[in-house]
Scaffold this motif. Sequence first.
Motif, PDB file in Angstrom:
ATOM      1  N   ASP A 296      25.478  83.890  17.851  1.00 56.67           N
ATOM      2  CA  ASP A 296      25.240  83.702  16.333  1.00 56.67           C
ATOM      3  C   ASP A 296      25.533  84.847  15.743  1.00 56.67           C
ATOM      4  O   ASP A 296      26.106  85.905  16.456  1.00 56.67           O
ATOM      5  N   SER A 297      25.468  84.819  14.382  1.00 58.50           N
ATOM      6  CA  SER A 297      25.915  86.313  13.552  1.00 58.50           C
ATOM      7  C   SER A 297      24.946  87.168  13.698  1.00 58.50           C
ATOM      8  O   SER A 297      25.361  88.381  13.575  1.00 58.50           O
ATOM      9  N   LYS A 298      23.750  87.155  14.444  1.00 63.49           N
ATOM     10  CA  LYS A 298      22.979  88.178  14.816  1.00 63.49           C
ATOM     11  C   LYS A 298      22.965  88.636  16.352  1.00 63.49           C
ATOM     12  O   LYS A 298      22.395  89.174  16.837  1.00 63.49           O
ATOM     13  N   GLN A 299      24.182  87.910  16.795  1.00 66.30           N
ATOM     14  CA  GLN A 299      24.735  88.402  18.186  1.00 66.30           C
ATOM     15  C   GLN A 299      23.426  88.238  19.346  1.00 66.30           C
ATOM     16  O   GLN A 299      23.382  88.533  20.538  1.00 66.30           O
TER      17      GLN A 299
ATOM     18  N   ASN B  46      38.084  80.173  19.355  1.00 64.73           N
ATOM     19  CA  ASN B  46      37.021  80.005  18.299  1.00 64.73           C
ATOM     20  C   ASN B  46      37.818  80.097  16.804  1.00 64.73           C
ATOM     21  O   ASN B  46      37.283  79.213  16.018  1.00 64.73           O
TER      22      ASN B  46
ATOM     23  N   LYS C 135      31.019  78.243  11.353  1.00 68.11           N
ATOM     24  CA  LYS C 135      31.948  79.646  11.424  1.00 68.11           C
ATOM     25  C   LYS C 135      31.145  80.882  11.893  1.00 68.11           C
ATOM     26  O   LYS C 135      31.315  81.668  12.033  1.00 68.11           O
ATOM     27  N   ASN C 136      29.765  80.679  11.694  1.00 62.83           N
ATOM     28  CA  ASN C 136      28.727  81.689  12.122  1.00 62.83           C
ATOM     29  C   ASN C 136      28.356  81.752  13.509  1.00 62.83           C
ATOM     30  O   ASN C 136      27.747  82.536  14.087  1.00 62.83           O
ATOM     31  N   LEU C 137      28.683  80.629  14.243  1.00 60.56           N
ATOM     32  CA  LEU C 137      28.756  80.687  15.610  1.00 60.56           C
ATOM     33  C   LEU C 137      30.209  80.775  16.259  1.00 60.56           C
ATOM     34  O   LEU C 137      31.063  80.289  15.975  1.00 60.56           O
ATOM     35  N   ALA C 138      29.879  81.410  17.440  1.00 66.90           N
ATOM     36  CA  ALA C 138      31.124  81.824  18.137  1.00 66.90           C
ATOM     37  C   ALA C 138      31.027  80.960  19.658  1.00 66.90           C
ATOM     38  O   ALA C 138      29.826  81.486  20.292  1.00 66.90           O
TER      39      ALA C 138
ATOM     40  N   ASP D 139      26.904  73.661  12.085  1.00 61.31           N
ATOM     41  CA  ASP D 139      25.747  74.687  11.761  1.00 61.31           C
ATOM     42  C   ASP D 139      25.873  74.811  10.335  1.00 61.31           C
ATOM     43  O   ASP D 139      26.730  75.128   9.647  1.00 61.31           O
TER      44      ASP D 139
ATOM     45  N   ASP E 222      37.661  77.281  14.157  1.00 65.04           N
ATOM     46  CA  ASP E 222      37.096  77.630  12.910  1.00 65.04           C
ATOM     47  C   ASP E 222      37.983  77.071  11.781  1.00 65.04           C
ATOM     48  O   ASP E 222      37.930  76.924  10.463  1.00 65.04           O
TER      49      ASP E 222
ATOM     50  N   SER F  96      38.006  84.543  21.380  1.00 65.46           N
ATOM     51  CA  SER F  96      37.967  84.730  20.151  1.00 65.46           C
ATOM     52  C   SER F  96      39.392  83.971  19.513  1.00 65.46           C
ATOM     53  O   SER F  96      39.042  83.300  18.404  1.00 65.46           O
TER      54      SER F  96
END
Length: 168
Positions: free
Chosen positions: A125-128, A94, A68-71, A154, A98, A91
Amino acid sequence: MKRLLLIVLLLTASSHVMAAEKTSVAGKIQALKQQAVKLHKDLAQLEQDLLYPSTTQVAIYVSKKLAKNLALSQLDLYIDDQRVTSFIYNSEDNHALDLGGMQRLYLGNLKVGEHVFKAVAKSIDSKQQTIVLEGEAGLYKSNKPLSLSINVVDAAGTQPAAISVSRL
């Protein structure tokens, strides 16, 4: 007076006959519509059987496991080093993955024998940050239908994200 009564009687009888004929025609039209729908369904099934016979059929699905932290932004599928399909995710796609959904990425034909299936995914990822993931598997295609799953995994940051290709 007898003539007038006879004319009224004939008109009434003819209107009943015409109404019965209209009902009969409407019933016949409805029966023809039902036959056409059944024929269309049978033709669609025949088309699927001819285009994708079970001896050569391969179906490949995509899912996300604990990712879920990956798009996903794009996924390319290669069979024997040839790209056979590519999909760009939004989105909504995804979100469906999810929630545990599976997407049919590819349906096609392959001859019997050994084949290499490779998936290349671009994800955020969650850090873009953009991450490129690759997964590959060499599998034997027999004369039975083959179904494969491409899983984007992940483990909540405890391990690096990865792609696995496996039989369903």
